[in-house]
Design an enzyme around this catalytic site. Structure first.
Site, PDB file in Angstrom:
ATOM      1  N   GLY A  68       0.825  -1.207   0.000  1.00  0.00           N
ATOM      2  CA  GLY A  68       0.000   0.000   0.000  1.00  0.00           C
ATOM      3  C   GLY A  68       0.856   1.251   0.000  1.00  0.00           C
ATOM      4  N   ASN A  76       3.966   1.596  -0.765  1.00  0.00           N
ATOM      5  CA  ASN A  76       4.754   1.703  -2.008  1.00  0.00           C
ATOM      6  C   ASN A  76       3.920   2.326  -3.129  1.00  0.00           C
ATOM      7  OD1 ASN A  76       6.877   0.427  -0.747  1.00  0.00           O
ATOM      8  ND2 ASN A  76       6.510  -1.573  -1.706  1.00  0.00           N
ATOM      9  N   ASP A 125       4.500  -2.392  -7.547  1.00  0.00           N
ATOM     10  CA  ASP A 125       3.799  -1.293  -6.870  1.00  0.00           C
ATOM     11  C   ASP A 125       4.060   0.033  -7.588  1.00  0.00           C
ATOM     12  OD1 ASP A 125       2.941  -3.113  -4.930  1.00  0.00           O
ATOM     13  OD2 ASP A 125       4.776  -2.849  -3.778  1.00  0.00           O
TER      14      ASP A 125
END
Ligand code: RIB
Length: 294
Positions: free
Chosen positions: A41, A43, A245
């Site tokens: 999250g 990242n 990410d």
């Protein structure tokens, strides 16, 4: 500016750099340990903020020393942390082994991330007022599903990274606009090892899918069309941690700016290619100017 809400994890990454990953039962000597902010999250939040998004992070850190560092690192990237709660107990940690080819394996201990089981009015309002919601699976599924439902009800576009991979309930999939698994996750979700076949199967559950294929690029498919392969720039990877990410956070910004899908995918691939050439997760994510220049 694209408003992006990220409902997801924040971890401290403890990264051991080794020539090759140990086999089961084997002890090896590594080269170096780095302690760097990560979490899928966080990242994605950092990647989106550096790419030019207006980003709000929803989740939790622990009340340990890592928690303070993780919060500060997000704030330095320009991410709003008002909805990043501080929970009793340890922060999430990720125990990562990176080999000489830049490949990694990861064990995540959820810590404070596991306390995010439901959303309050503040979190729901932040999701409802965003342009896009980014979700992954490092928070309890109850909160992820609730977040997706709130976004869907308000017409907020939702992107789900199904990692760590697990069976996805229909009530979550019904609220997802774009699913972004890597090729291993796509195979685990569908049983199909060929990404083209996996993409077609996933389109029965979500309107659009991007399967990331590492150095080979990514496969995009939307309902009513055939999967299309977008190649990645050729680079030498030193650490692939956080590349997926970076791709997702950057892609979200481009889609939020209503750029065409092929241009958005190329931009996100450039960002991921920059990320893999540097060590660490959030520490290796590029800024908008670097992505444009690449
Ligand atoms: O996707 C990479 C991330 O996975 C790492 O930063 C680690 O924290 C794990 O969550």
């Amino acid at each position: 500016m694209t408003g992006i809400a990220v409902l997801g994890s924040t971890n401290m990454d403890l990264v051991a750099y080794v020539a090759r990953a140990p086999r089961l039962g084997e002890t090896i000597t590594g080269r170096e340990l780095r302690t760097v902010p990560g979490g899928k999250g966080a990242n994605q939040a950092v990647a989106a903020a550096r790419a030019g998004g207006d980003v709000t992070m929803i989740g939790a850190v622990g009340n340990d020393a890592y928690g303070a560092v993780l919060r500060t690192s997000l704030e330095h990237a320009g991410v709003d942390t008002d909805l990043l709660h501080t929970a009793e107990g340890p922060s999430g940690t990720a125990h990562i082994v990176v080999d000489d080819l830049g490949g990694n394996s990861i064990v995540v201990i959820p810590g404070a991330n596991g306390t995010v089981t439901a959303l309050g009015p503040g979190e729901m309002a932040a999701i409802a007022s965003a342009d896009l919601l980014l979700l992954q699976l490092e928070l309890p599924l109850t909160a992820v599903t609730e977040g997706a439902r709130v976004a869907h009800a308000q017409g907020v576009r939702t992107i789900l990274t199904p990692s760590p991979v697990q069976p996805l309930p229909p009530e979550l999939l019904d609220c997802v606009d774009l699913l972004i698994p890597n090729e291993h996750e796509a195979a685990a979700l569908t049983g199909a090892t060929d990404p083209h076949a996996a993409a077609r199967l996933l389109l029965a559950q979500v309107p659009a899918v991007v399967i990331t294929l590492g150095a080979k690029g990514c496969l995009y498919a939307a309902r009513g069309g055939e999967p299309v392969l977008f190649p990645a720039p050729e680079v030498t990877a030193v650490d692939t941690t956080g590349a997926g990410d970076t791709f997702v956070g950057t892609l979200a910004v481009a889609l939020g700016e209503r750029r065409p899908v092929p241009e958005s995918l190329a931009w996100a691939s450039s960002a991921a290619a920059l990320c893999v050439q540097r060590p660490g997760a959030s520490s290796s994510m590029p800024y908008r100017g670097e992505i444009d220049a690449a």
